[in-house]
Design a protein around this motif. Structure first.
Motif, PDB file in Angstrom:
ATOM      1  N   PRO A 330       0.807  -1.232   0.000  1.00 60.19           N
ATOM      2  CA  PRO A 330       0.000   0.000   0.000  1.00 60.19           C
ATOM      3  C   PRO A 330       0.826   1.261   0.000  1.00 60.19           C
ATOM      4  CG  PRO A 330      -0.129  -1.128   2.122  1.00 60.19           C
ATOM      5  CD  PRO A 330       0.552  -2.060   1.186  1.00 60.19           C
ATOM      6  N   LYS A 331       2.136   1.169   0.236  1.00 61.72           N
ATOM      7  CA  LYS A 331       2.968   2.364   0.154  1.00 61.72           C
ATOM      8  C   LYS A 331       3.029   2.910  -1.260  1.00 61.72           C
ATOM      9  CE  LYS A 331       6.832   0.718   1.856  1.00 61.72           C
ATOM     10  NZ  LYS A 331       6.621  -0.702   2.241  1.00 61.72           N
ATOM     11  N   LEU A 337       8.409   6.516   2.800  1.00 61.69           N
ATOM     12  CA  LEU A 337       8.425   7.590   3.788  1.00 61.69           C
ATOM     13  C   LEU A 337       9.659   7.565   4.678  1.00 61.69           C
ATOM     14  CD1 LEU A 337       4.683   7.426   4.943  1.00 61.69           C
ATOM     15  CD2 LEU A 337       5.660   8.483   2.896  1.00 61.69           C
ATOM     16  N   GLY A 338      10.767   7.036   4.203  1.00 60.47           N
ATOM     17  CA  GLY A 338      11.941   6.974   5.054  1.00 60.47           C
ATOM     18  C   GLY A 338      11.636   6.163   6.301  1.00 60.47           C
ATOM     19  N   LEU A 344       4.156   3.096   9.119  1.00 58.97           N
ATOM     20  CA  LEU A 344       2.834   3.233   8.502  1.00 58.97           C
ATOM     21  C   LEU A 344       2.342   1.883   7.993  1.00 58.97           C
ATOM     22  CD1 LEU A 344       0.547   5.141   7.687  1.00 58.97           C
ATOM     23  CD2 LEU A 344       1.706   5.449   5.485  1.00 58.97           C
ATOM     24  N   ASP A 345       3.230   1.070   7.422  1.00 59.44           N
ATOM     25  CA  ASP A 345       2.846  -0.277   6.992  1.00 59.44           C
ATOM     26  C   ASP A 345       2.333  -1.099   8.165  1.00 59.44           C
ATOM     27  OD1 ASP A 345       3.190  -0.158   4.277  1.00 59.44           O
ATOM     28  OD2 ASP A 345       5.171  -1.098   4.260  1.00 59.44           O
ATOM     29  N   VAL A 357      -9.553  -7.086   5.596  1.00 61.96           N
ATOM     30  CA  VAL A 357      -9.383  -6.679   4.203  1.00 61.96           C
ATOM     31  C   VAL A 357      -7.907  -6.433   3.934  1.00 61.96           C
ATOM     32  CG1 VAL A 357      -9.974  -5.009   2.406  1.00 61.96           C
ATOM     33  CG2 VAL A 357     -11.645  -5.555   4.190  1.00 61.96           C
ATOM     34  N   ILE A 358      -7.381  -7.018   2.852  1.00 62.75           N
ATOM     35  CA  ILE A 358      -6.014  -6.734   2.423  1.00 62.75           C
ATOM     36  C   ILE A 358      -6.072  -5.546   1.467  1.00 62.75           C
ATOM     37  CG2 ILE A 358      -3.969  -7.605   1.253  1.00 62.75           C
ATOM     38  CD1 ILE A 358      -4.919 -10.436   1.915  1.00 62.75           C
ATOM     39  N   PRO A 359      -5.418  -4.428   1.808  1.00 61.63           N
ATOM     40  CA  PRO A 359      -5.460  -3.264   0.916  1.00 61.63           C
ATOM     41  C   PRO A 359      -4.658  -3.519  -0.356  1.00 61.63           C
ATOM     42  CG  PRO A 359      -3.973  -2.863   2.740  1.00 61.63           C
ATOM     43  CD  PRO A 359      -4.637  -4.177   3.024  1.00 61.63           C
ATOM     44  N   PRO A 360      -4.944  -2.768  -1.399  1.00 62.51           N
ATOM     45  CA  PRO A 360      -4.323  -3.065  -2.693  1.00 62.51           C
ATOM     46  C   PRO A 360      -2.945  -2.444  -2.886  1.00 62.51           C
ATOM     47  CG  PRO A 360      -5.876  -1.269  -2.936  1.00 62.51           C
ATOM     48  CD  PRO A 360      -5.976  -1.719  -1.501  1.00 62.51           C
ATOM     49  N   THR A 361      -2.242  -2.991  -3.862  1.00 67.34           N
ATOM     50  CA  THR A 361      -1.046  -2.394  -4.445  1.00 67.34           C
ATOM     51  C   THR A 361      -1.513  -1.666  -5.705  1.00 67.34           C
ATOM     52  OG1 THR A 361       0.268  -4.262  -3.678  1.00 67.34           O
ATOM     53  CG2 THR A 361       1.252  -2.850  -5.365  1.00 67.34           C
ATOM     54  N   VAL A 362      -1.426  -0.345  -5.727  1.00 64.09           N
ATOM     55  CA  VAL A 362      -1.964   0.398  -6.867  1.00 64.09           C
ATOM     56  C   VAL A 362      -0.883   0.597  -7.932  1.00 64.09           C
ATOM     57  CG1 VAL A 362      -3.629   1.569  -5.381  1.00 64.09           C
ATOM     58  CG2 VAL A 362      -1.459   2.694  -5.927  1.00 64.09           C
TER      59      VAL A 362
END
Length: 407
Positions: A330-331, A337-338, A344-345, A357-362
């Motif tokens: 998701p990053k 972000l260093g 954040l992950d 829910v597994i968020p997507p890789t966009v």
């Protein structure tokens, strides 16, 4: 049942290009709403890379007392807000702790670069008498720890880890050690970013920044056309405490357990020894007493450069087998972000477990078949109990952390 000696997350503060606050960040992330765009904080026209994950609409005066603003960098202001939110979310009062009490461990890649850049401009254009006295510490990589500890009277063990993108996990591991040693609770994690020309030059010197002008094409890890990453600003801070103590005080929320962790360092290039990311993942799983088949999702480091992506894919395939576990990054919505990236992950992993829910890789339209990854490109509903978060810092740092949902 969760072990009575488990270290759990009871508070969370998120500041990210995808949203200020955990709820806003999660809503944007699960819907694939990216926060990457053209740089607005300075004129990026002279630079080959002109995109970043910026936090829009952040007005520090809405969150912090005016006396703090002249002495803090933009990055530190974000960290102070994240700490405020994490402590409020946990419902803990540092001033009420006996003895030395609680502490704080943060991670940083560079410190207050923007503050330092501004004061150096004053030095060379106007003279030393125009340089702020706060320059003596506002630039320092430990400044977030210092300012958070002062603001919240955190007199327990404190520190800072400087391992770039791996730093957020390393800081949380250090905080976990202190909790295991009997500290009532710890604030830990990372908030980072250097949105200024001086910081940008440092980022570009790595040779790994994308030069694309299209936010939808700039950062595509594990894609056939991957060609670098986009930097960003932000991260997350957490409150960690012993599960027994959290239950005894009636903690309002337990997001999950920091169940396992390991860190390794890559050997020098050309020596014939393999990269150490796989070993970090395996050691973290052992620390958590978790078998690879029990992991429900991996939050990848997702460097976005083919030479680094293949190392991570090889490590995942060795640990889990081809297409052996859902992998997400998701990053791709925030940029890297260093020291705040892995933190954040971790926040996103805990929220994914909570919501199932597994968020997507966009932005990845052509996953490279040779990687043999089950890359999650659209949000995927699934029962989630265990997540593995991977992070690599520039220069050879590797970190892996296993989080388990509350049980």
């Amino acid at each position: 049942m969760t072990s009575s000696t488990a270290t759990v997350v009871t508070g969370m503060g998120v500041v990210a290009p995808t949203g200020m606050g955990a709820d806003r960040h999660w809503d944007a992330t699960v819907h694939g709403e990216a926060g990457i765009g053209p740089i607005t904080r300075f004129d990026a026209a002279p630079y080959t890379s002109r995109l970043a994950g910026e936090i829009a609409g952040f007005e520090p005066r809405d969150h912090l007392p005016g006396r703090l603003l002249p002495q803090t960098d933009h990055m530190t202001r974000l960290a102070l807000v994240a700490a405020d939110w994490a402590l409020a979310d946990a419902g803990v009062a540092p001033a009420e702790q006996p003895g030395p009490g609680a502490g704080v461990v943060t991670a940083s890649s560079a410190g207050g670069f923007e503050f330092g850049h501004r004061e150096l401009e004053k030095l060379w254009s106007k003279g030393p008498e125009h340089v702020s006295a706060y320059q003596s510490f506002a630039w320092f990589y430990a400044v977030n720890t210092g300012q958070i500890s002062i603001r919240h009277d955190l007199r327990g063990p404190s520190g800072v880890l400087v391992t770039e993108q791996a730093g957020g996990l390393d800081a949380l591991a250090q905080a976990r050690r202190h909790v295991r040693d009997g500290v009532p609770f710890m604030v830990g994690g990372g908030v980072d970013g250097s949105p200024c020309p001086w910081g940008w030059i440092a980022q570009q010197s790595t040779g790994r920044l994308s030069t694309s002008r299209d936010p939808g094409l700039a950062y595509r890890p594990f894609d056939t056309d991957a060609a670098g990453h986009v930097p960003g600003e932000g991260g997350a801070l957490f409150v960690l405490e012993d599960v027994a103590s959290a239950r005894a005080r009636g903690a309002r929320t337990v997001y999950g357990e920091i169940a396992g962790y390991a860190a390794t360092f890559d050997p020098p290039p050309g020596g014939g020894r393999p990269p150490a990311l796989r070993r970090a993942a395996e050691m973290a799983l052992r620390d958590a007493d978790v078998e690879p088949g029990e992991v429900d999702v991996v939050f990848a480091d997702a460097a976005g450069s083919p030479d680094l992506d293949v190392i991570e894919a090889d490590a995942l395939r060795a640990v889990f087998g081809p297409h052996g576990v859902p992998v997400t990054a998701p990053k791709t919505m925030t940029g890297r972000l260093g020291a705040g990236g892995a933190a954040l992950d971790l926040a996103t992993a805990l929220l994914a477990i909570r919501h199932g829910v597994i968020p997507p890789t966009v932005n990845v339209s052509r996953p490279a078949p040779r990687y043999e990854l089950d890359l999650v490109l659209d949000a995927r509903t699934a029962p989630l109990a265990v997540a593995l978060v991977l992070a690599r810092g520039h220069g050879g740092f590797n970190a892996a952390m296993v989080v388990r949902g509350p049980r």
